[in-house]
Motif scaffolding. Structure first.
Motif, short mmCIF file in Angstrom:
data_model
loop_
_atom_site.label_atom_id
_atom_site.label_comp_id
_atom_site.label_asym_id
_atom_site.label_seq_id
_atom_site.Cartn_x
_atom_site.Cartn_y
_atom_site.Cartn_z
N ARG A 131 35.08 62.37 8.67
CA ARG A 131 35.93 62.99 9.89
C ARG A 131 35.38 63.43 11.17
NH1 ARG A 131 41.76 62.00 9.04
NH2 ARG A 131 41.66 60.87 7.32
N ARG A 132 34.35 64.40 10.56
CA ARG A 132 33.54 65.17 11.34
C ARG A 132 32.51 64.28 12.16
NH1 ARG A 132 32.20 70.17 7.81
NH2 ARG A 132 33.85 71.14 8.00
N THR A 133 31.89 63.16 11.51
CA THR A 133 31.11 62.39 12.33
C THR A 133 32.04 61.40 13.36
OG1 THR A 133 30.08 61.82 10.11
CG2 THR A 133 29.66 60.31 11.75
N LEU A 134 33.35 61.16 12.82
CA LEU A 134 33.90 60.42 13.79
C LEU A 134 34.30 61.38 15.03
CD1 LEU A 134 36.93 59.19 10.97
CD2 LEU A 134 34.87 57.98 12.03
N GLN A 135 34.61 62.37 14.73
CA GLN A 135 35.12 63.43 15.83
C GLN A 135 33.89 63.60 16.93
OE1 GLN A 135 33.86 67.23 15.06
NE2 GLN A 135 33.84 67.13 17.27
N VAL A 136 32.63 63.54 16.27
CA VAL A 136 31.48 63.71 17.15
C VAL A 136 31.19 62.51 17.83
CG1 VAL A 136 29.15 63.52 17.17
CG2 VAL A 136 30.05 65.18 15.92
N ALA A 137 31.47 61.18 17.47
CA ALA A 137 31.43 60.07 17.93
C ALA A 137 32.77 59.82 18.95
CB ALA A 137 31.40 58.83 17.05
N GLY A 138 33.72 60.33 18.58
CA GLY A 138 35.01 60.37 19.55
C GLY A 138 34.56 61.25 20.79
#
Lengths: 273, 285
Positions: A9-16
């Motif tokens: 999720r955090r990765t996604l958030q960063v990428a987002g």
């Protein structure tokens, strides 16, 4: 939620966040120089001139027209001349798009035709100056460039304007007329960026207008070449149909064409029509 | 940024809108004062893209897209964007690690400097690159006189310009992932005898691989769209430094149809990247 899931999720958030930043920032490259110039005057019927004259003029006219504008204001107290300098193409597009301008001075008949073909001009445009190509070299001409042919030497880094802009079209015409094949290191988007590459010493030479060499002063050295006679650009000027201040605009055009105006333009390196 | 709640929301946004459950919880649809500006905003963002599709010269499109100049520009764009991404990975991942895992005075300031190319107008970046790496530049004059290397007007120059604007995207993305990743795994590896570099290579890298991949895609996409720094630093020569965005800009001056066709290609590539980003790295794992 497991640890790894949270990590994802955090990765996604960063990428987002990155994607959002990308979308926000990726389109900030080219600038639009079609300007918004204001004209607050109304065509007054009184013989005494007043108000603002808005002149759309090719970028190469900047120096000389600014001088002429000041002279006009001095000779006609109460008037003000505002300029919008830029690429003739984009200025023409602004005018046909309804920009409130009084006078249009273009760097080529082709760009003038964009305006007159739409019926936005009054009468036939008058050629008021002509511009000739010149080679701009580094100060002191270290590569001993004396002719257009010298530029075809492979050891030289030469920049030309792109064929899509007037200075590039003119350079191509001169090269074709003299049956020379020249491979530049770059086709620049306009005459000023071609000259800049020489001013910064990144290129050894550029084919630009005589007036640009003149305006660059000691930062470059100009070399005239006879083939430039085959590719001389006419500069037409016209009164615009929807001119908010036609009376003063006519007077400004008259000043440009007068002996006094021609003196200023010749001093900048323009040729007489 | 580190709250699980926000990260959920960001992830959901990328996945395509908020979860249904939440909509049902707030109940009875969207209030009008929110709906109207939201729709206007949506139209504002989508309309230019739709216009591109409407005005596209569909009939002449095949011949436009198969011309050598377009192919040259597309190939060069794909090559240089990929090369710039590789450069960004090789230099950017270590930089992100230093920013995320070490403590030293001025780290915050350094981090801000790294993000500077994100907000810098690309043309300014190009001018700065010319003054630094140009034939007459601060560093470039030595490159020229010692090694005979000049970067302006070369494909390498394009890669340099693109890496300059794209690397911060990767660094920011990887740094964020590193901060979110639990450092205790690395510490555990170190207590078991691994050196700090081995721990980075064997533990940290696999841990943050999705973040690196996402950052690399963003950097690649940014490099692909680069215009200002490229035309300023590397110039414009078909086959050598003329990338797609440059070709679009110059085509617009006298052949708008070609410009639209080229724009469509870039649009398609960008959509493919975003779609790929979503499927590969957002929903997987």
């Amino acid at each position: 939620m497991t640890r790894s899931a949270r990590r994802t999720r955090r990765t996604l958030q960063v990428a987002g966040a990155g994607a959002a930043a990308l979308l926000a920032l990726s389109a900030c490259s080219s600038s639009d120089d079609s300007s918004s110039s204001k004209s607050n005057s109304s065509a007054s019927a009184s013989p005494k001139m007043s108000g603002t004259v808005t002149v759309f003029a090719a970028a190469s006219l900047q120096e000389s027209f600014t001088t002429l504008g000041k002279e006009f204001e001095k000779a006609n107290p109460g008037t003000k001349v505002t300029f919008s300098f830029g690429g003739s193409d984009s200025l023409a597009a602004s005018i046909t798009g309804g920009a409130p301008a009084d006078v249009f001075a273009a760097a080529s008949p082709k760009t003038m035709a964009i305006v007159t073909d739409k019926g936005d001009g009054v009468g036939t445009p008058a050629t008021f100056v002509r511009n000739q190509l010149e080679i701009a070299t580094l100060p002191g001409n270290p590569d001993k460039v004396t002719s257009l042919k010298d530029l075809t030497k492979s050891s030289l880094k030469v920049v030309l304007c792109d064929k899509t802009v007037p200075c590039g079209a003119a350079a191509q015409k001169a090269l074709t007329a003299s049956k020379l094949k020249l491979t530049p290191v770059s086709y620049e988007a306009d005459v000023k960026s071609a000259l800049t590459k020489v001013e910064l010493k990144e290129a050894d030479a550029a084919v630009v207008y005589k007036t640009d060499v003149h305006a660059a002063g000691s930062k470059v050295q100009g070399v005239e070449f006879p083939e430039s006679a085959d590719a001389i650009n006419d500069y037409p000027i016209v009164l615009l149909k929807n001119a908010p201040n036609a009376v003063a605009a006519k007077a400004f055009i008259a000043l440009v064409q007068s002996t006094e105006g021609q003196k200023v333009l010749s001093a900048a390196g323009f040729l007489k029509p | 940024m580190t709250q699980p709640d926000t990260s959920d929301a960001a992830a959901e946004t990328l996945k395509g809108g908020p979860r249904r459950r939440r909509v049902r919880m707030t109940g009875r649809g969207v209030p009008l004062p929110l709906l109207i500006p939201a729709l206007v905003g949506l139209a504002f963002l989508l309309l230019p893209l739709i216009a591109l599709l409407v005005r596209a010269p569909w009939r002449s499109l095949p011949s436009q897209l198969t011309s050598t100049e377009v192919w040259q520009a597309l190939q060069l764009s794909l090559f240089s964007a990929t090369a710039a991404t590789v450069v960004s990975l090789v230099l950017g991942v270590p930089l992100a690690w230093v920013l995320a895992r070490t403590e030293f005075p001025g780290r915050g300031f350094l981090r801000a400097l790294v993000t500077l190319p994100l907000v810098l107008p690309p043309v300014v970046g190009g001018v700065a690159l010319l003054l630094a790496l140009g034939r007459n530049g601060v560093v470039g004059q030595w490159l020229d006189s010692w090694f005979g290397i000049t970067l302006p007007f070369t494909t390498t120059g394009v890669v340099v310009a693109e890496a300059f604007v794209a690397m911060p995207f990767l660094v920011i993305s990887v740094e964020g992932t590193l901060r979110a990743a639990d450092p205790r795994y690395e510490e555990a590896a170190q207590t078991l005898g691994a050196s700090r570099f081995t721990a980075f290579r064997r533990v940290t890298l696999p841990l943050i691989a999705p973040g690196i991949a996402a950052g690399a895609v963003l950097a690649w996409a940014r490099a692909l769209g680069e215009f200002g720094a490229t035309i300023t630093f590397a110039g414009n020569f078909p086959g050598r430094t003329q990338t797609m965005p440059l070709a679009v800009y110059l085509a617009l001056q006298n052949d708008p149809e070609a410009a639209i066709a080229l724009s469509l290609v870039l649009l398609a590539v960008s959509i493919a990247v975003l779609a790929g980003l979503r499927d590969r790295w957002m929903t997987a794992s």
